[in-house]
Scaffold this active site. Structure first.
Site, PDB file in Angstrom:
ATOM      1  N   LYS A  43       9.270 -81.703 -24.273  1.00  0.00           N
ATOM      2  CA  LYS A  43      10.040 -81.997 -25.483  1.00  0.00           C
ATOM      3  C   LYS A  43      10.544 -83.442 -25.495  1.00  0.00           C
ATOM      4  CE  LYS A  43      10.803 -77.321 -26.901  1.00  0.00           C
ATOM      5  NZ  LYS A  43      11.631 -76.123 -26.978  1.00  0.00           N
ATOM      6  N   ARG A  59       9.037 -71.349 -20.503  1.00  0.00           N
ATOM      7  CA  ARG A  59       7.935 -71.529 -21.467  1.00  0.00           C
ATOM      8  C   ARG A  59       7.370 -72.932 -21.267  1.00  0.00           C
ATOM      9  NH1 ARG A  59       7.144 -73.561 -26.566  1.00  0.00           N
ATOM     10  NH2 ARG A  59       5.824 -72.346 -27.963  1.00  0.00           N
TER      11      ARG A  59
HETATM   12  N1  HH2 Z   1       9.845 -74.141 -28.362  1.00  0.00           N
HETATM   13  C1  HH2 Z   1       8.825 -74.334 -29.226  1.00  0.00           C
HETATM   14  C2  HH2 Z   1       8.254 -73.247 -29.882  1.00  0.00           C
HETATM   15  N2  HH2 Z   1       8.685 -71.980 -29.662  1.00  0.00           N
HETATM   16  N3  HH2 Z   1      10.102 -70.478 -28.515  1.00  0.00           N
HETATM   17  C3  HH2 Z   1      11.095 -70.262 -27.642  1.00  0.00           C
HETATM   18  N4  HH2 Z   1      11.521 -69.010 -27.375  1.00  0.00           N
HETATM   19  N5  HH2 Z   1      11.717 -71.293 -26.977  1.00  0.00           N
HETATM   20  C4  HH2 Z   1      11.355 -72.598 -27.182  1.00  0.00           C
HETATM   21  O1  HH2 Z   1      11.960 -73.504 -26.575  1.00  0.00           O
HETATM   22  C5  HH2 Z   1      10.286 -72.864 -28.104  1.00  0.00           C
HETATM   23  C6  HH2 Z   1       9.681 -71.754 -28.778  1.00  0.00           C
HETATM   24  C7  HH2 Z   1       8.308 -75.711 -29.447  1.00  0.00           C
HETATM   25  O2  HH2 Z   1       7.222 -76.049 -28.569  1.00  0.00           O
HETATM   26  P1  HH2 Z   1       5.616 -75.990 -28.931  1.00  0.00           P
HETATM   27  O3  HH2 Z   1       5.169 -74.598 -29.177  1.00  0.00           O
HETATM   28  O4  HH2 Z   1       4.868 -76.704 -27.885  1.00  0.00           O
HETATM   29  O5  HH2 Z   1       5.449 -76.821 -30.216  1.00  0.00           O
HETATM   30  P2  HH2 Z   1       5.437 -76.346 -31.722  1.00  0.00           P
HETATM   31  O6  HH2 Z   1       6.758 -75.780 -32.010  1.00  0.00           O
HETATM   32  O7  HH2 Z   1       5.178 -77.636 -32.429  1.00  0.00           O
HETATM   33  O8  HH2 Z   1       4.353 -75.346 -31.880  1.00  0.00           O
END
Ligand code: HH2
Length: 261
Positions: A205, A241
């Site tokens: 992040k 995650r």
């Molecule tokens: N962060 C993201 C997405 N979903 N779910 C949970 N429970 N906790 C988190 O910290 C979290 C999440 C963001 O990361 P990423 O999936 O890599 O990116 P994007 O939201 O752009 O798909």
């Protein structure tokens, strides 16, 4: 928990795994690297992301969940806020609903979670993805996030979700400055003390680059991601995650071995 984004615009890997075959290959790699859970998402939640229609989102994630279920026993989580997407994914084998809105996106979400009988991740977010990073303010971020998660857990239980199905997540980067994220990681034990398993997602992040004072892009943030993962694990997180499963597992194994030595 290994991350599989089937999206064109996720912040770290958007577009790389948009095709079914590429996403499946990536999921297989994360399983081989030792993931215990896969989190499959078809809608980016990054700041400023545009919404996607339910049918497009189901079309992205459901075939992937079904294909993985056919070849592996690994628990599959669906990263979605729309109840229709969660239901479609659970119908083809997902057993966890990871909802960044803590079952708050649609009025029917809590009852659906109860009906599905799946595990549910309740995450804290201030605002909504398009606007959440516009000057987030808290008087006491740790207390406010902890109180919010406790209230959402009670609301889920009142709607019929079994207590032992509930996970909590402070939502690193969701309507929070780097300082807010640091406070939540430092005091994660306060959320752990609520008595539910806690999931933490700090992997790649933007806070990592901002705290480190560098301009690294998402795929150059492994060192900081691992530091955050180790701190979360030490504070009692039950799951992390992450994008980089092999490297995180190795770091956790060494930290654990040192504490056992
Ligand atoms: N962060 C993201 C997405 N979903 N779910 C949970 N429970 N906790 C988190 O910290 C979290 C999440 C963001 O990361 P990423 O999936 O890599 O990116 P994007 O939201 O752009 O798909």
């Amino acid at each position: 928990m290994g991350i599989v984004n089937v999206t064109p615009d996720s912040f770290s890997d958007g577009g790389r795994f948009l095709s079914h075959d590429a996403a499946l290959a990536h999921a297989r790699r994360l399983i081989a690297e030792g993931a215990d859970i896969l989190d499959i998402g078809g809608e980016s939640t990054r700041p400023g992301a545009e919404p996607v229609s339910e049918s497009d989102e189901v079309g992205r994630v459901a075939p992937l969940v079904a294909a993985l279920r056919a070849e592996s026993d690994i628990p599959i989580s669906i990263d979605a806020m729309k109840p229709g997407v969660a239901a479609a994914a659970c119908a083809v084998g997902a057993t966890m609903w990871n909802d960044v809105t803590a079952l708050g996106h649609a009025p029917e979400s809590p009852a659906l979670a109860a009906e599905l009988g799946c595990d549910v991740v309740l995450m804290h977010m201030r605002g909504e993805p398009r606007t959440m990073q516009a000057a987030p303010r808290y008087d006491d971020v740790v207390a406010e996030v902890t109180d919010y998660l406790a209230a959402r857990a009670e609301a889920a239980i009142a709607a019929g979700v079994m207590r032992e199905r509930i996970w909590l997540d402070p939502g690193i980067g969701f309507g929070k400055t780097p300082e807010h994220n640091l406070a939540l990681l430092k005091h994660l034990d306060r959320i752990v003390a609520l008595g539910f398993p806690v999931l933490v997602g700090a992997s790649r992040k933007s806070s990592i680059a901002r705290i480190a004072g560098d301009k690294s892009g998402p795929d150059q943030r492994l060192g900081g991601s691992i530091a955050a993962a180790l701190a979360a694990a030490r504070a009692g997180a039950a799951a992390l995650r992450v994008h980089d499963v092999a490297e995180t597992r190795q770091a956790l194994a060494i930290a654990e071995a040192i504490s056992q030595a």
